[in-house]
Design a protein around this motif. Sequence first.
Motif, mmCIF file in Angstrom:
data_model
loop_
_atom_site.group_PDB
_atom_site.id
_atom_site.type_symbol
_atom_site.label_atom_id
_atom_site.label_comp_id
_atom_site.label_asym_id
_atom_site.label_seq_id
_atom_site.Cartn_x
_atom_site.Cartn_y
_atom_site.Cartn_z
ATOM 1 N N PRO A 72 3.575 3.322 66.635
ATOM 2 C CA PRO A 72 4.239 4.625 66.655
ATOM 3 C C PRO A 72 4.450 5.182 65.256
ATOM 4 N N LYS A 73 4.422 6.517 65.149
ATOM 5 C CA LYS A 73 4.691 7.141 63.863
ATOM 6 C C LYS A 73 6.173 7.057 63.525
ATOM 7 N N VAL A 74 6.475 7.305 62.280
ATOM 8 C CA VAL A 74 7.862 7.257 61.827
ATOM 9 C C VAL A 74 8.683 8.319 62.562
ATOM 10 N N TYR A 75 9.867 7.931 62.986
ATOM 11 C CA TYR A 75 10.789 8.903 63.570
ATOM 12 C C TYR A 75 11.328 9.772 62.432
ATOM 13 N N GLU A 76 10.997 11.046 62.445
ATOM 14 C CA GLU A 76 11.355 11.951 61.355
ATOM 15 C C GLU A 76 12.784 12.463 61.555
ATOM 16 N N TYR A 77 13.738 11.582 61.326
ATOM 17 C CA TYR A 77 15.136 11.953 61.541
ATOM 18 C C TYR A 77 15.636 12.889 60.437
ATOM 19 N N VAL A 78 14.949 12.858 59.292
ATOM 20 C CA VAL A 78 15.171 13.821 58.214
ATOM 21 C C VAL A 78 13.812 14.430 57.893
ATOM 22 N N ASP A 79 13.751 15.745 57.828
ATOM 23 C CA ASP A 79 12.494 16.449 57.571
ATOM 24 C C ASP A 79 11.826 15.888 56.317
ATOM 25 N N PHE A 80 10.537 15.532 56.439
ATOM 26 C CA PHE A 80 9.796 14.998 55.289
ATOM 27 C C PHE A 80 9.850 15.941 54.083
ATOM 28 N N ARG A 81 9.977 17.238 54.351
ATOM 29 C CA ARG A 81 10.003 18.196 53.245
ATOM 30 C C ARG A 81 11.194 17.975 52.325
ATOM 31 N N THR A 82 12.271 17.422 52.866
ATOM 32 C CA THR A 82 13.479 17.206 52.063
ATOM 33 C C THR A 82 13.600 15.772 51.572
ATOM 34 N N ALA A 83 12.590 14.954 51.846
ATOM 35 C CA ALA A 83 12.684 13.520 51.534
ATOM 36 C C ALA A 83 11.584 13.046 50.600
ATOM 37 N N ALA A 84 11.080 13.933 49.744
ATOM 38 C CA ALA A 84 9.970 13.557 48.857
ATOM 39 C C ALA A 84 10.330 12.393 47.951
ATOM 40 N N HIS A 85 11.590 12.307 47.535
ATOM 41 C CA HIS A 85 12.015 11.257 46.606
ATOM 42 C C HIS A 85 12.100 9.892 47.261
ATOM 43 N N ALA A 86 12.089 9.855 48.607
ATOM 44 C CA ALA A 86 12.304 8.596 49.314
ATOM 45 C C ALA A 86 11.083 8.096 50.072
ATOM 46 N N SER A 87 10.232 8.982 50.539
ATOM 47 C CA SER A 87 9.086 8.572 51.360
ATOM 48 C C SER A 87 7.867 8.269 50.504
ATOM 49 N N ALA A 88 6.995 7.404 51.013
ATOM 50 C CA ALA A 88 5.741 7.118 50.307
ATOM 51 C C ALA A 88 4.895 8.384 50.201
ATOM 52 N N ILE A 89 4.863 9.176 51.280
ATOM 53 C CA ILE A 89 4.121 10.427 51.270
ATOM 54 C C ILE A 89 4.639 11.341 50.166
ATOM 55 N N GLY A 90 5.945 11.528 50.136
ATOM 56 C CA GLY A 90 6.539 12.426 49.163
ATOM 57 C C GLY A 90 6.327 11.969 47.737
#
Length: 252
Positions: free
Chosen positions: A128-146
């Motif tokens: 399963p994909k990550v549950y996006e409980y916080v919009d990836f757009r606001t989590a660049a500092h924390a996610s591998a994608i960001g």
Amino acid sequence: MALRPEPTVPFQSVQYVLRVLETISRHSGGVTDAQIARETGLPAGHLAPLLTMLRREGYAEQLADGAYVVGDSLVLLGSGTTRQRTMEDKIQEALAELRDSVGAAVYVSRYIDGEIRVTQYADSPRTPKVYEYVDFRTAAHASAIGKCLLTQLDRNGRRDHLSRHKITRFTSRTITSEKLLFSKLDSQPPTVPVLDLQEYAVGTVCAAVPLTAGSSVGCLALSMPVEHAHRLRSAADVLNRKAAPMVLSLTL
């Protein structure tokens, strides 16, 4: 958790790939690998794996006499009205194969108009994909994608993004210092996957590698439950090796 992947450099320059394809395209009746090497200036050690990848992805075909001609994928991508749909379908097919080979959900993300956008992904009930409980757009500092996308921006671009999306603590591992974040981004080798070890969400680990096509900024990423963290190194290495064909699809 010592999970930093070893660097790999798979066909790092897409320009080489494009040079090979241009040479093949000029010879409608077929061209030998020796002729391709002469016209592109690529040594045999670099050319052989490139040709293998191009055959595998359908961009080139090898005739019975050993000569190379343009493959079906390149013909379809150049057919105008179906170009965008063909490219998206090809990327989706590649993502599904990658998902199955690494046993993880996989994503293509791009930085468009100052925002992070996951443009395509492949998951399944078992991955399963990550549950996006916080919009990836606001989590660049924390996610591998960001973080992977931020590494491709200059310092002003990063500051602009963080001025619009403030650094927030999501877990005990989240970096909340801009200075520390920029230091880590600056020291990130371009050939080593960016990791998220429960920085965005407790229970999830992720990896991402750049997909730089021209001036566009993008990345290829995967996520898996923390109980599979022992597989992250090998999965990230596979992700890295698959980046070049994905960049090629985005470039053509």
